[in-house]
Design a protein around this motif. Structure first.
Motif, PDB file in Angstrom:
ATOM      1  N   TYR A   2       0.850  -1.193   0.000  1.00 17.51           N
ATOM      2  CA  TYR A   2       0.000   0.000   0.000  1.00 17.51           C
ATOM      3  C   TYR A   2       0.884   1.241   0.000  1.00 17.51           C
ATOM      4  N   LEU A   3       0.811   2.038  -1.066  1.00 10.43           N
ATOM      5  CA  LEU A   3       1.681   3.200  -1.203  1.00 10.43           C
ATOM      6  C   LEU A   3       1.001   4.518  -0.831  1.00 10.43           C
ATOM      7  N   TYR A   4      -0.319   4.556  -0.879  1.00  7.21           N
ATOM      8  CA  TYR A   4      -1.053   5.800  -0.650  1.00  7.21           C
ATOM      9  C   TYR A   4      -1.339   6.022   0.835  1.00  7.21           C
ATOM     10  N   TRP A   8       2.645   9.585   1.250  1.00  3.95           N
ATOM     11  CA  TRP A   8       2.091  10.077  -0.014  1.00  3.95           C
ATOM     12  C   TRP A   8       1.262  11.346   0.213  1.00  3.95           C
ATOM     13  N   ARG A   9       0.450  11.362   1.253  1.00  4.39           N
ATOM     14  CA  ARG A   9      -0.386  12.541   1.519  1.00  4.39           C
ATOM     15  C   ARG A   9       0.485  13.780   1.755  1.00  4.39           C
ATOM     16  N   ARG A  44       2.810   1.570 -11.543  1.00  5.12           N
ATOM     17  CA  ARG A  44       2.432   0.151 -11.568  1.00  5.12           C
ATOM     18  C   ARG A  44       2.985  -0.620 -10.358  1.00  5.12           C
ATOM     19  N   GLY A  45       2.955   0.046  -9.184  1.00  8.25           N
ATOM     20  CA  GLY A  45       3.400  -0.598  -7.950  1.00  8.25           C
ATOM     21  C   GLY A  45       4.861  -0.408  -7.612  1.00  8.25           C
ATOM     22  N   SER A  46       5.629   0.216  -8.504  1.00 11.47           N
ATOM     23  CA  SER A  46       7.052   0.437  -8.255  1.00 11.47           C
ATOM     24  C   SER A  46       7.236   1.561  -7.228  1.00 11.47           C
ATOM     25  N   LYS A  47       7.850   1.242  -6.079  1.00 17.00           N
ATOM     26  CA  LYS A  47       8.100   2.247  -5.054  1.00 17.00           C
ATOM     27  C   LYS A  47       9.014   3.355  -5.577  1.00 17.00           C
TER      28      LYS A  47
END
Length: 99
Positions: A2-4, A8-9, A44-47
């Motif tokens: 989960y990146l968001y 991210w915020r 596409r999911g790449s950090k």
């Protein structure tokens, strides 16, 4: 993965403060408030791509949900700037003539 999350915020908020106008509208000579922080190259999911600040641009919701989505599906950014030049940097208009 989960990146968001909170990171991210914070990135999103700082980006919108630093670049409050839509990048695509600006190319058209139109001033529109940005509301979305977009990944220029889909992550596409790449950090690495997700958190790469050089891979971010601010867009208005309309540009993000129409022009950008169409570009990701077709590979071409449609439209022209205020001078009539294509927005897509890969458009044949920008190719150097072969001599």
């Amino acid at each position: 993965m989960y990146l968001y999350g909170n990171t991210w915020r914070q990135i999103r908020y700082k980006r919108l403060v630093k670049f409050p106008l839509c990048a695509l509208c600006a190319e058209l000579g139109v001033t529109t408030a940005a509301t979305v922080v977009d990944h220029i190259v889909p992550h596409r999911g790449s950090k690495e791509l997700f958190f790469d600040s050089s891979n971010l641009q601010t867009l208005c919701e309309h540009c993000h949900n129409s022009h950008k989505q169409r570009q990701e599906k077709s590979g071409t950014l449609l439209g022209c700037d205020a001078e009539g030049n294509p927005l897509d940097a890969m458009h044949p208009w920008f190719r150097q003539p072969v001599e």
